[in-house]
Design a protein around this motif. Structure first.
Motif, short mmCIF file in Angstrom:
data_model
loop_
_atom_site.label_atom_id
_atom_site.label_comp_id
_atom_site.label_asym_id
_atom_site.label_seq_id
_atom_site.Cartn_x
_atom_site.Cartn_y
_atom_site.Cartn_z
N GLU A 152 0.85 -1.19 0.00
CA GLU A 152 0.00 0.00 0.00
C GLU A 152 0.88 1.24 0.00
N LYS A 157 -2.04 9.43 -9.82
CA LYS A 157 -2.76 8.75 -10.91
C LYS A 157 -3.30 9.77 -11.91
N PHE A 170 -3.28 3.76 -2.62
CA PHE A 170 -3.46 2.47 -3.28
C PHE A 170 -3.20 1.32 -2.30
N LEU A 177 -6.38 -4.43 -6.93
CA LEU A 177 -5.71 -3.16 -6.70
C LEU A 177 -6.79 -2.10 -6.50
N TYR A 179 -7.92 1.87 -5.17
CA TYR A 179 -7.41 3.19 -4.84
C TYR A 179 -8.50 4.04 -4.20
#
Length: 249
Positions: A152, A157, A170, A177, A179
């Motif tokens: 993590e 992004k 994340f 995965l 976020y």
């Protein structure tokens, strides 16, 4: 020290060395130490450099360094020095820095990573303690510790439609995965199924540095880490996940 020996890939190692992980691969050693070790955690494993060759893997903050150790009739050699036993080797370097790279990374062997933990080929079911400290043994394992292969942290992004960049928290667990808006958020903005991912790789098309991308049929996710080391860690663990998915097909 009583040197009752184990056999493994031509290497003979004292059975008292409870941090000898036999045929653990370089990549798996990195995953173990990065996911569950601390700065100074170390383990010994067989090296692919040839018969009688061992490798000492040591975690130094956010990376893992590997050193060649050779078994000889009169002990173990490391660089220009020789030691009668591996215990002598560890004691020596526990009292002075171990030079880790040309960049001058210094490491001290602090916490042996025991092999008496569950280490199947699929690491999702591995349960090991997350705070191995000097003096602790494999008997101090915490059964409810997070499974290996989790990670993590904050990444920046790129948006799907508006190509701006936003920092998101994340989390990687199993093949998901997720976020979040930030670390304290309870609900994820999105959950990405890695089983649909075809590739993870560094990306040099952005004006930013330390970027990588995850390629999916419908979209490519562009992410940037704060450092190159951190980006490399994400790429390694994500690629490992994809390799496990591929094996299961």
């Amino acid at each position: 020290m009583n040197e009752t020996l184990l056999e493994g890939n031509g290497s003979r190692v004292p059975i008292e060395i409870l941090w000898y992980h036999h045929d653990l691969s370089r990549h798996a050693a990195e995953a173990l130490l990065l996911s569950n070790g601390t700065d100074g955690s170390y383990l010994l494993r067989n090296s692919n450099e040839g018969e009688g060759s061992l490798a000492l893997s040591v975690r130094a903050k956010d990376s893992v360094k590997h050193f060649h150790v050779t078994r000889k009739d009169n002990g173990y050699s490391f660089g220009f020095n020789e030691y009668p036993t591996l215990q002598h080797f560890v004691i020596h370097f526990a009292n002075q820095p171990l030079l880790g790279s040309d960049a001058g990374t210094l490491m001290v062997l602090k916490s042996p990573y025991p092999w008496r933990v569950e280490e199947p080929s699929i690491y999702e079911s591995v349960r090991v303690h997350t705070a191995i400290q000097t003096g602790r043994t494999e008997n101090d394992l915490v059964p409810t510790a997070p499974s290996l292969g989790t990670k993590e942290g904050y990444l920046t992004k790129q948006g799907a439609f508006v190509k701006n960049w936003k920092q998101r928290w994340f989390t990687l667990n199993r093949y998901e995965l997720k976020y979040f808006k930030d670390k304290g958020s309870e609900e994820p903005i999105r959950t990405v199924d890695l089983k649909a991912c075809s590739a993870v790789q560094f990306d040099y098309s952005q004006e930013r540095v330390n970027c990588f991308c995850l390629v999916f049929p419908e979209r490519t996710f562009y992410l940037c880490a704060k450092t190159g080391v951190e980006a490399d860690e994400w790429i390694k663990i994500l690629r490992w996940k994809l390799s496990q998915i591929s094996k299961g097909r």
